[in-house]
Scaffold this active site. Structure first.
Site, PDB file in Angstrom:
ATOM      1  N   LYS A 175       0.848  -1.190   0.000  1.00  0.00           N
ATOM      2  CA  LYS A 175       0.000   0.000   0.000  1.00  0.00           C
ATOM      3  C   LYS A 175       0.886   1.244   0.000  1.00  0.00           C
ATOM      4  O   LYS A 175       1.990   1.198   0.532  1.00  0.00           O
ATOM      5  CB  LYS A 175      -0.908   0.000   1.238  1.00  0.00           C
ATOM      6  CG  LYS A 175      -1.728  -1.260   1.433  1.00  0.00           C
ATOM      7  CD  LYS A 175      -2.840  -1.382   0.412  1.00  0.00           C
ATOM      8  CE  LYS A 175      -3.694  -2.624   0.702  1.00  0.00           C
ATOM      9  NZ  LYS A 175      -4.810  -2.749  -0.254  1.00  0.00           N
ATOM     10  N   HIS A 294      -6.419 -13.330  -7.977  1.00  0.00           N
ATOM     11  CA  HIS A 294      -7.269 -12.350  -7.298  1.00  0.00           C
ATOM     12  C   HIS A 294      -8.658 -12.406  -7.912  1.00  0.00           C
ATOM     13  O   HIS A 294      -8.799 -12.636  -9.111  1.00  0.00           O
ATOM     14  CB  HIS A 294      -6.688 -10.942  -7.423  1.00  0.00           C
ATOM     15  CG  HIS A 294      -7.278  -9.984  -6.433  1.00  0.00           C
ATOM     16  ND1 HIS A 294      -8.538  -9.443  -6.583  1.00  0.00           N
ATOM     17  CD2 HIS A 294      -6.797  -9.494  -5.258  1.00  0.00           C
ATOM     18  CE1 HIS A 294      -8.793  -8.648  -5.552  1.00  0.00           C
ATOM     19  NE2 HIS A 294      -7.759  -8.668  -4.735  1.00  0.00           N
TER      20      HIS A 294
END
Length: 475
Positions: A175, A294
Site C-alpha cells: 500500500k 485475485h
C-alpha cells in the site's frame, strides 16, 4: 402460394410458443454420473408456475428456444436437452425455488470453463419470465474434471518449493496500491519480506500505469526478493501481477518473471477472463511458476442473494481453470464472508472429495479425482488481533495476508511484518500445545507481545478496530 402447398407445409409442424415444462420439466429423470448438475435459485414473475420457470431455465441454457423450429427434427433433443428434474421451495422466502437442472456432458467443450459458463449462465439470466436467477452450486462430473489441468502446482508442491510446513503462509499487499514509483515499491517489498513475511503482493489494479511500468516493478521486486532471501535464509516471493490488456502481453510478462527467477505471478481471473486464466495456468505449470489469483469483480456477480452466481461456483471454476491461491474472504475482516459458507467453499478449493452439506451451502457431492488443491487467501481488514481466529478458521493450508495490518504499523513496514510473524508463530505453537485459539486467542497474543515490542505496538494501534456488519451471504 397455393392453398394446397400451405396445407402440405403445415403437416406435422405448428409454429408458435409452447410451454417449456412440456419438454424440459422431467421429474422422473434419473441423473447420470456424467451429467453436470446445477442448483438455481429461481424467482419467477407473478403468475409463472415454478415448474415452467425451472423448465425455462433448463431450456434456455441448453437446446431450447422460444418457438418450435424445423431443425429440431434433425437432431435428438432428448439426448442433448437440459432437464429440470427437481424443484423445492426456499425456506423463509416467498416465491423462490431451488430448481435442479441436469445437463448432458456432450453440451460442453472439453477443458473449457468459458464454454461451460456460456451455456449455463449465458442468456438465460436475462429471461423475462424470471424476476431473478442465481446459480447456487454446480456438480461437475469426474469425466469432465479430467479434461482440465487444474492448478499449475497445488498445495503440496508449493510447500515443497518454498520449504515451509506446519503453518499458514504470511503475505502482505503493498500500500498505497497506486501511485508509488517502482523503486519505492520495491523498497516496501524488501522491508516486509526482510521482517518475516513469506510473500508480498501487487494489488489487483496494479498493472502497468504511467507512474510505474510493469517491467520496472518486476525488476525492483526481484531485487527485493533475492536480497531478503540472502539475509533471512528463507524462500520469499512477490505476486507479480501479469494481468494485461491482451493474452499475448500477459504471457510476455509471465515470461519476464520466469527469466528473473522469481517463484510466483498473479492474475485477476474474472476481469482477465477464463480463457486468459487457463492459458496462464498452463504456462505456469510448464515453466515452474506458482499462480496467485485475485477475484476482483466477484461481488458484482455474487453479492446479491437472489441473482447472479454464488462464489462457490466461481471457486470451483477457478480450480478447474487453474490457480494455486485465490482470495476467499476472511470471516473476521472488512470483506463479506459468513463462517460456515466460507468454510464450505474453502473445502471445495482444498479437498479432494467433499460431501453434500446444505448447512454450508454445498448442494452436491463433489469428487475432484486428485486434481491439485488451491490455497485460500484471507485478506482484507485483518490485523494481529485477528490472528488466532484466522489460524483456527483456515488452518495451516492457507495464506493470511495483512496489507494495512503490516504497512500501518507505527514503527514502519519491517516491524509490521515482525509483529505478524510473531503473532502467527505464537498462535501455531499454542494450537500445537492444545490450547483453544477461539477462547484463549487474545491472551495468547498478549503473552507473545510481552517479549516482542513490535507486536506490542501493533496490538496497541489496532486494539479497537472492528468491522461488525452483518454478512449478506447467508443460507
Amino acid at each position: 402460394m397455393s392453398p394446397q402447398t400451405e396445407t402440405k407445409a403445415s403437416v406435422g409442424f405448428k409454429a408458435g410458443v409452447k410451454e417449456y415444462k412440456l419438454t424440459y420439466y422431467t421429474p422422473e429423470y434419473e441423473v447420470k454420473d456424467t451429467d453436470i448438475l446445477a442448483a438455481f435459485r429461481v424467482t419467477p414473475q407473478p403468475g409463472v408456475p415454478p415448474e415452467e420457470a425451472g423448465a425455462a431455465v433448463a431450456a434456455e441454457s441448453s437446446t431450447g428456444t422460444w418457438t418450435t423450429v424445423w431443425t429440431d427434427g434433425l437432431t435428438s433433443l432428448d439426448r442433448y436437452k437440459g432437464r429440470c428434474y427437481d424443484i423445492e421451495p426456499v425456506p423463509g422466502e416467498e416465491d423462490q425455488y431451488i430448481c435442479y437442472v441436469a445437463y448432458p456432458l456432450d453440451l460442453f467443450e472439453e477443458g473449457s470453463v468459458t464454454n461451460m459458463f456460456t451455456s449455463i449462465v449465458g442468456n438465460v439470466f436475462g429471461f423475462k419470465a424470471l424476476r431473478a436467477l442465481r446459480l447456487e452450486d454446480l456438480r461437475v462430473p469426474t469425466a469432465y474434471i479430467k479434461t482440465f489441468q487444474g492448478p499449475p502446482h497445488g498445495i503440496q508442491v508449493e510447500r515443497d518449493k518454498l520449504n515451509k510446513y506446519g503453518r499458514p503462509l504470511l503475505g502482505c499487499t503493498i500500500k498505497p496500491k497506486l501511485g508509488l514509483s517502482a523503486k519505492n515499491y520495491g523498497r516496501a517489498v524488501y522491508e516486509c519480506l526482510r521482517g518475516g513475511l513469506d510473500f508480498t503482493k501487487d494489488d489487483e489494479n496494479v498493472n502497468s500505469q504511467p507512474f510505474m511500468r510493469w517491467r520496472d516493478r518486476f525488476l525492483f521486486c526481484a531485487e527485493a526478493i533475492f536480497k531478503s532471501q540472502a539475509e533471512t535464509g528463507e524462500i520469499k516471493g512477490h505476486y507479480l501481477n501479469a494481468t494485461a490488456g491482451t493474452c499475448e502481453e500477459m504471457i510476455k510478462r509471465a515470461m519476464c518473471a520466469r527469466e528473473l527467477g522469481v517463484p510466483i505471478v498473479m492474475h485477476d481471473y474474472l476481469t482477465g477472463g477464463f480463457t486468459a486464466n487457463t492459458s496462464l495456468a498452463h504456462y505456469c505449470r510448464d515453466n515452474g511458476l506458482l499462480l496467485h489469483i485475485h477475484r476482483a469483480m466477484h461481488a458484482v456477480i455474487d453479492r446479491q442473494k437472489n441473482h447472479g452466481m454464488h462464489f462457490r461456483v466461481l471457486a470451483k471454476a477457478l480450480r478447474m481453470s487453474g490457480g494455486d491461491h485465490i482470495h476467499a474472504g476472511t470471516v473476521v475482516g472488512k470483506l463479506e464472508g459468513e463462517r460456515d459458507i466460507t468454510l464450505g467453499f474453502v473445502d471445495l478449493l482444498r479437498d479432494d472429495f467433499i460431501e453434500k452439506d446444505r448447512s454450508r451451502g454445498i448442494y452436491f457431492t463433489q469428487d475432484w479425482v486428485s486434481m491439485p488443491g488451491v490455497l485460500p487467501v484471507a485478506s482484507g481488514g485483518i490485523h494481529v488481533w485477528h490472528m488466532p481466529a484466522l489460524t483456527e478458521i483456515f488452518g495451516d493450508d492457507s495464506v493470511l495476508q495483512f496489507g494495512g495490518g503490516t504497512l500501518g504499523h507505527p514503527w514502519g513496514n519491517a516491524p509490521g511484518a515482525v509483529a505478524n510473524r510473531v503473532a502467527l508463530e505464537a498462535c501455531v505453537q499454542a494450537r500445537n500445545e492444545g490450547r483453544d485459539l477461539a477462547r484463549e486467542g487474545n491472551e495468547i497474543i498478549r503473552e507473545a507481545s510481552k517479549w516482542s515490542p513490535e507486536l506490542a505496538a501493533a496490538c496497541e494501534v489496532w486494539k479497537a478496530i472492528k468491522f461488525e456488519f452483518e454478512a449478506m451471504d447467508t443460507l
